[in-house]
Motif scaffolding. Structure first.
Motif, mmCIF file in Angstrom:
data_model
loop_
_atom_site.group_PDB
_atom_site.id
_atom_site.type_symbol
_atom_site.label_atom_id
_atom_site.label_comp_id
_atom_site.label_asym_id
_atom_site.label_seq_id
_atom_site.Cartn_x
_atom_site.Cartn_y
_atom_site.Cartn_z
ATOM 1 N N MET A 1 17.097 5.821 4.400
ATOM 2 C CA MET A 1 18.192 6.156 5.160
ATOM 3 C C MET A 1 18.716 4.734 6.473
ATOM 4 N N CYS A 2 18.825 5.510 7.815
ATOM 5 C CA CYS A 2 18.867 4.264 9.212
ATOM 6 C C CYS A 2 18.292 5.303 9.963
ATOM 7 N N ARG A 3 18.679 4.243 11.353
ATOM 8 C CA ARG A 3 18.529 5.514 13.068
ATOM 9 C C ARG A 3 20.187 4.247 13.133
ATOM 10 N N HIS A 4 20.587 4.466 13.859
ATOM 11 C CA HIS A 4 21.502 4.298 14.422
ATOM 12 C C HIS A 4 21.581 4.391 15.961
ATOM 13 N N LEU A 5 22.951 3.573 17.561
ATOM 14 C CA LEU A 5 23.139 4.003 18.477
ATOM 15 C C LEU A 5 24.512 3.672 18.251
ATOM 16 N N ALA A 6 24.955 3.790 19.225
ATOM 17 C CA ALA A 6 26.380 3.747 20.086
ATOM 18 C C ALA A 6 26.115 3.821 22.194
ATOM 19 N N TYR A 7 26.713 2.766 22.614
ATOM 20 C CA TYR A 7 26.574 3.415 24.106
ATOM 21 C C TYR A 7 27.280 2.558 24.504
ATOM 22 N N VAL A 8 28.534 3.377 25.283
ATOM 23 C CA VAL A 8 29.216 2.960 26.826
ATOM 24 C C VAL A 8 28.866 3.279 28.105
ATOM 25 N N GLY A 9 28.945 2.361 28.830
ATOM 26 C CA GLY A 9 28.876 2.279 30.268
ATOM 27 C C GLY A 9 28.165 1.272 30.377
ATOM 28 N N PRO A 10 28.173 0.992 32.134
ATOM 29 C CA PRO A 10 28.150 -0.087 33.023
ATOM 30 C C PRO A 10 27.693 -0.993 32.075
ATOM 31 N N PRO A 11 27.504 -2.782 31.793
ATOM 32 C CA PRO A 11 26.763 -3.560 31.118
ATOM 33 C C PRO A 11 24.760 -3.549 31.389
ATOM 34 N N GLU A 12 24.457 -3.084 30.840
ATOM 35 C CA GLU A 12 23.247 -3.615 30.422
ATOM 36 C C GLU A 12 23.134 -4.376 29.124
ATOM 37 N N ALA A 206 24.151 11.845 28.222
ATOM 38 C CA ALA A 206 25.046 12.182 29.056
ATOM 39 C C ALA A 206 24.593 11.476 30.212
ATOM 40 N N ARG A 207 24.932 10.660 31.211
ATOM 41 C CA ARG A 207 25.388 10.814 32.521
ATOM 42 C C ARG A 207 26.375 11.098 33.180
ATOM 43 N N VAL A 212 27.116 7.194 28.035
ATOM 44 C CA VAL A 212 26.212 8.260 27.157
ATOM 45 C C VAL A 212 26.138 7.377 26.380
ATOM 46 N N VAL A 213 24.876 8.248 25.405
ATOM 47 C CA VAL A 213 24.263 6.917 24.201
ATOM 48 C C VAL A 213 23.948 7.866 23.690
ATOM 49 N N GLY A 237 33.151 9.726 25.737
ATOM 50 C CA GLY A 237 32.891 8.531 26.781
ATOM 51 C C GLY A 237 32.228 8.187 27.678
ATOM 52 N N ARG A 238 32.882 8.073 28.865
ATOM 53 C CA ARG A 238 31.647 8.099 30.711
ATOM 54 C C ARG A 238 31.771 9.574 30.716
#
Length: 263
Positions: A1-12, A206-207, A212-213, A237-238
């Motif tokens: 299978m797979c592992r995946h990740l998405a992030y939105v927030g301040p630039p990192e 979530a922060r 959020v990740v 979203g954030r």
């Protein structure tokens, strides 16, 4: 299978999200902690990110294991972004498509990943594929199940559906055509994230008002990670995370969504 990740927030820096955590996506390529199917994600990887002022994401994808790519560490050390989608791949069946089969897939402002497998591929989805324009089928990036799942989602997005609606409609339709499929889908437009938990693990961190990740599994032991129930659509979203039960194939409409508390 797979592992995946998405992030939105301040630039990192990408590395802070994908490499540095104790149980990062990078490490999950050889040592996932919660993966239910498969053991090693060494059949390709990819990362997509957004630059300030440009709605079209960039991508870096390769066919081999992420640990064998010596350029990846340099890339993730210096590139910063406020929106990221990345994946490491364990192929369901052999393929000659190389990096074209590795997520994230992309079109317009969207990045997409599929963690799972379509049961009975390719024959099971032939009836759904017949509903797509021939030019779209001929333009598929790869000849694997994830590429066609993406095309089925993309057709809805191009038709005007929101990201959440596109996933919520596509997953039960695919599951009806191919029962027992695993359809954890992850989608972002660089501002928000939509995802489905359907047959495999999905978590979010979530922060409030910050970031959020959303990921197949936690990349560290932060107690704020929350698991998404199976058969659920996540929209994030954030500022908030919304969880909505998904319809089973041929089921009645799902109950109204509930907003998760943010701590």
């Amino acid at each position: 299978m797979c592992r995946h990740l998405a992030y939105v927030g301040p630039p990192e820096p990408l590395g802070r999200l994908l490499v540095e955590p104790a149980h990062s996506l990078y490490r999950q390529s050889w040592e996932p902690r919660r993966q239910r199917y498969g053991t090693v994600n060494a059949d390709g990887f990819g990362v997509g990110w957004y630059a300030d002022g440009d709605p079209m994401p960039a991508r870096y994808r390769r066919a081999g294991p992420v640990w064998a790519d010596l350029s990846f560490a340099d890339l993730t050390r210096v590139v910063r972004s406020g929106a990221v989608l990345a994946a490491v791949r364990d192929a369901t069946v052999p393929s000659a498509d190389g990096e074209a089969a590795a997520a994230p897939f992309a079109a317009g402002p969207w990045l997409f990943s599929h963690n799972g497998a379509v049961k009975g591929w390719p024959g099971s989805l032939a009836p759904l594929a017949q509903n797509l324009p021939a030019v779209d089928l001929l333009s598929l990036e790869a000849r694997n199940d994830s590429a066609l799942v993406w095309e089925l989602v993309l057709a809805r997005l191009r038709g005007g559906d929101s990201m959440g609606q596109a996933l919520a409609d596509a997953v039960p339709e695919i599951a009806a055509a191919a029962p027992e499929s695993r359809l954890n889908l992850l989608l972002t437009d660089g501002v928000t994230i939509a995802a489905t938990a359907w047959g495999d693990t999905l978590w979010y961190l979530a922060r409030p008002g910050h970031s959020v990740v959303v990921a197949s599994e936690p990349y560290d032991d932060d107690s704020r990670w929350q698991e998404v129930p199976d058969r659920t659509l996540l929209s994030a979203g954030r500022t908030d995370v919304l969880l909505t039960p998904l319809k089973e194939p041929n089921d009645t409409p799902a109950p109204a969504p509930s907003k998760e508390p943010r701590s």
